[in-house]
Enzyme design. Structure first.
Site, PDB file in Angstrom:
ATOM      1  N   HIS A   1     -13.240 -14.103   3.459  1.00 43.29           N
ATOM      2  CA  HIS A   1     -11.833 -13.688   3.516  1.00 43.29           C
ATOM      3  C   HIS A   1     -11.478 -13.622   4.988  1.00 43.29           C
ATOM      4  CE1 HIS A   1     -12.121 -11.619  -0.531  1.00 43.29           C
ATOM      5  NE2 HIS A   1     -13.374 -11.559  -0.147  1.00 43.29           N
TER       6      HIS A   1
ATOM      7  N   ARG B   1       0.853  -1.183   0.000  1.00 39.08           N
ATOM      8  CA  ARG B   1       0.000   0.000   0.000  1.00 39.08           C
ATOM      9  C   ARG B   1       0.885   1.227   0.000  1.00 39.08           C
ATOM     10  NH1 ARG B   1      -4.037  -2.031   4.655  1.00 39.08           N
ATOM     11  NH2 ARG B   1      -4.950  -3.683   3.431  1.00 39.08           N
TER      12      ARG B   1
ATOM     13  N   LYS C   1     -18.632  -7.813   8.108  1.00 43.67           N
ATOM     14  CA  LYS C   1     -17.362  -8.352   8.602  1.00 43.67           C
ATOM     15  C   LYS C   1     -17.255  -8.243  10.120  1.00 43.67           C
ATOM     16  CE  LYS C   1     -14.853  -3.996   8.299  1.00 43.67           C
ATOM     17  NZ  LYS C   1     -13.567  -3.348   8.186  1.00 43.67           N
TER      18      LYS C   1
HETATM   19 ZN    ZN Z   1      -9.383 -11.907   0.206  1.00 38.51          ZN
END
Ligand code: ZN
Length: 313
Positions: free
Chosen positions: A186, A32, A140
């Site tokens: 994920h 990043r 999430k």
């Molecule tokens: Zn992922």
């Protein structure tokens, strides 16, 4: 991100419901371009390594997979000695759905599954709810841990995704012989390994438990007279699989012990004539005043047990 590679692996061949859930993990490097002003030690870097995984499952398997993932997350964080957690559940803003993709029923199922998973690991209604904080592709859970100074750090993340399976046209053949779209989770347990290392060093103030300490034990012969015995002790401990160093430098015994203490080495053994004659070692344990006279067999057993039980010393 590593996600598309796992998607391509999945698509390499036709998939049946019998293969699901598929759980793939890798240590993936990600980058990043953070502004230089926000870079900070190991906790905010431009290139880092994620313990990334993707779980591809049927909608029916979603809840059980989330429970297992959360369970594993807490088990791992507790093994490292973190005890204080804050669970954050980020969901869609029901008033403003425009930022989010996926059907209402997908969102409802995924949000309910995440709540149930938290309840099953002991966090029923004990989480911080962030309405509108979900990623555009699904809700999430983020797990924050408190370090020894009470500072909160975000480490683990578990995300449900309705986007990639659709965009990449991922399918599996169900029991009914028809093609269906799987769910994707994920998850990163430690998150960024570099960041985790930084947080962990802060948390332990460098005093790693025996199972993690880079050097577990330093051998200090009082003088040159015990040097040979010191070498034999080091050899035997190394053969037993321990990470050991001999400090036979021409410095005072006190100075060498002090240095090992500053290095936060869990154990120091001091060898004088008495120890040589008795074929024993004098063991100093980090943080303890009392020393112990032990033979090598007992010493090895003691350290191996501390490693085995992952004691937080
Ligand atoms: Zn992922």
């Amino acid at each position: 991100m590593n996600c598309p590679f796992h998607v391509k692996l999945y698509q390499h061949q036709p998939r049946s419901y019998k293969e699901l859930p598929i759980r793939w993990t890798e240590m993936g490097t990600v980058y990043r371009y953070e502004k230089s002003g926000v870079l900070h030690g190991l906790t905010r870097v431009r290139g880092f390594t994620q313990d990334d995984a993707h779980i591809i499952c049927t909608p029916e398997q979603l809840e059980a997979e989330l429970v297992e993932t959360l369970d594993l997350t807490l088990y791992i964080l507790q093994t490292f000695g973190f005890e204080d957690f804050e669970m954050n559940l980020s969901i869609r803003d029901p008033e403003d759905k425009s930022k989010f993709i996926g059907s209402d029923s997908d969102w409802q199922q995924a949000e309910a599954a995440l709540k149930t998973a938290m309840a099953k690991v002991g966090y029923k209604d004990k989480f911080v709810l962030d309405v509108g904080g979900a990623v555009f592709y699904g809700p999430k859970i983020d797990v924050k841990v408190a370090d020894s100074l009470g500072r909160m750090w975000q480490l683990s993340t578990i995300q449900v995704d309705f986007n990639l399976p659709g965009r990449f046209k991922m399918t599996y053949v169900g029991q009914d012989g028809q093609k269906h779209e799987p769910f994707m989770i994920h998850r990163a347990l430690l998150g960024s390994l570099e960041r985790f290392m930084g947080v962990y060093i802060e948390h332990t103030a460098g005093a790693f438990p025996v199972w993690l300490a880079p050097v577990q034990l330093v051998v200090v012969p009082i003088s040159q007279d015990q040097r040979q015995y010191g070498q034999a002790v080091v050899k035997e401990l190394k053969t037993a699989g321990l990470r050991v160093e001999l400090d036979d430098r021409a410095l005072s015994m006190q100075k060498r012990i002090r240095e090992a203490e500053l290095q936060k080495v869990p154990y120091v053994v001091v060898l004088g004539d008495k120890e040589v004659q008795a074929k024993k070692v004098n063991l100093r344990t980090r943080g303890q005043q009392q020393t112990q006279l032990l033979n090598l067999k007992a010493l090895i057993a003691k350290i191996k047990q501390a490693v085995e039980e992952k004691i937080q010393q």
